[in-house]
Design a protein around this motif. Structure first.
Motif, mmCIF file in Angstrom:
data_model
loop_
_atom_site.group_PDB
_atom_site.id
_atom_site.type_symbol
_atom_site.label_atom_id
_atom_site.label_comp_id
_atom_site.label_asym_id
_atom_site.label_seq_id
_atom_site.Cartn_x
_atom_site.Cartn_y
_atom_site.Cartn_z
ATOM 1 N N GLN A 164 0.826 -1.208 0.000
ATOM 2 C CA GLN A 164 0.000 0.000 0.000
ATOM 3 C C GLN A 164 0.862 1.261 0.000
ATOM 4 O O GLN A 164 0.593 2.216 -0.733
ATOM 5 C CB GLN A 164 -0.934 0.000 1.207
ATOM 6 C CG GLN A 164 -1.893 1.185 1.239
ATOM 7 C CD GLN A 164 -2.908 1.084 2.360
ATOM 8 O OE1 GLN A 164 -2.881 0.147 3.154
ATOM 9 N NE2 GLN A 164 -3.815 2.032 2.428
ATOM 10 N N GLY A 210 1.317 4.110 -3.044
ATOM 11 C CA GLY A 210 1.156 5.540 -2.809
ATOM 12 C C GLY A 210 2.342 6.345 -3.306
ATOM 13 O O GLY A 210 2.188 7.437 -3.865
ATOM 14 N N GLU A 266 2.245 6.615 -7.048
ATOM 15 C CA GLU A 266 1.253 7.614 -7.464
ATOM 16 C C GLU A 266 1.836 9.027 -7.366
ATOM 17 O O GLU A 266 1.579 9.875 -8.224
ATOM 18 C CB GLU A 266 -0.004 7.469 -6.603
ATOM 19 C CG GLU A 266 -0.802 6.204 -6.913
ATOM 20 C CD GLU A 266 -1.644 5.707 -5.756
ATOM 21 O OE1 GLU A 266 -1.763 6.439 -4.748
ATOM 22 O OE2 GLU A 266 -2.167 4.584 -5.852
#
Length: 310
Positions: free
Chosen positions: A231, A235, A238
């Protein structure tokens, strides 16, 4: 910008040839500082450390670090910033505060893999005085928790590369986590402060510098302790997409040879990629899958993000 500066007594008389520059944000650099201190007696003031808190906002941590380094034989200076400057500006600030003729950028989540890590770097500066040198990554001391298994797998394949292999594409394998730069080189080519968030500012810097100076690779690794969950990695990817676009704009001739660029260009041909992309992320997050499958899905997700930029 308000900056609090604390220099320990050892810094007052030191004449460093090498400055180790360590930025941190919301973590504790004391374990790394303790590891570096073990070499202090042998170095005899020829290596200094400048550590910078890039806006953590934790007065207790500041006091703890100052108290710790006050007793060090190793010359250490702590800069504490009131607000966050970011990865590029922060490293430029560290370089300004340094006194050595060469700068070693070392992330706070790294741990030296040998008891003569700093000594090896100092000897290289004395003997060869290279423009740019990268020492390498390892996972020797990194956590083996299951939640970090995907990152460990990806790092082992793409980052923990032997120095002779890294030397084949020298600008590609450059990260600001174990990077030696001669001061005159850094003065002529600092980090691009327009990069924001996470990723690619060090690779872009290496692309730019490699056009003017030789980049060498040596076998003096440190362990990357800061492995991330899937996760957290997603992130970061991104965040990094706009930075990837900036690299393409600045160095199209170099980036076109990178697998990340080639994969992004292939994925761009897929209709409705933006609708498919969240499902790729879900596959990477699905814990029952084998680690290799999740790692592949996460790389695919990164390429799907980067497809917007190619």
């Amino acid at each position: 910008m308000t900056v609090r500066t604390f220099a320990n007594p050892a810094s007052q008389t030191a004449q460093p040839i090498l400055s180790v520059l360590i930025p941190f944000l919301r973590d504790d650099p004391q374990p790394l500082l303790d590891a570096l201190e073990t070499e202090a007696a042998a170095l005899a003031g020829t290596v200094e450390v400048v550590v910078m808190d890039d806006g953590t906002g934790d007065p207790d941590l500041t006091v703890a670090i100052e108290t710790r380094i006050a007793t060090f034989v190793l010359p250490v200076t702590l800069l504490t910033l009131a607000t966050n400057e970011g990865r590029s500006k922060g490293r430029n600030r560290l370089a300004t505060a340094a006194r050595g003729s060469s700068l070693l950028f070392l992330d706070s989540d790294m741990r030296p893999d040998t008891p003569h890590f700093l000594g090896t770097w100092a000897d290289l500066v004395r003997c060869d005085d290279p423009a740019v040198a990268f020492g390498g990554f390892s996972l020797l001391q990194a956590p083996t928790d299951r939640r970090f298994a995907v990152h460990r797998s990806m790092a082992a394949k793409s980052e923990c590369v032997a120095h002779d292999i890294r030397a084949l594409t020298p600008e590609k394998y450059v990260y600001t986590s174990n990077l030696l730069v001669r001061r005159d080189v850094f003065d002529s080519e600092g980090f691009d402060a327009a990069f924001a968030g996470w990723g690619w500012e060090d690779v872009e810097w290496a692309m730019r510098v490699s056009r003017r100076y030789p980049v060498i690779h040596v076998d003096n690794p440190a362990t990357h302790m800061g492995l991330d969950t899937v996760q957290a990695l997603a992130g970061k990817y991104e965040q990094s997409a706009p930075n990837f676009a900036r690299v393409i704009a600045k160095h199209p001739d170099i980036i076109q040879g990178y697998p990340s660029f080639k994969a992004a260009r292939l994925l761009k041909r897929i209709p409705a990629l933006s609708a498919i992309r969240p499902w790729i992320r879900r596959v990477a997050m699905f814990e029952p899958l084998p680690v290799a499958s999740r790692a592949f899905a996460l790389r695919l997700y990164r390429a799907a993000l980067y497809a917007e930029a190619v």
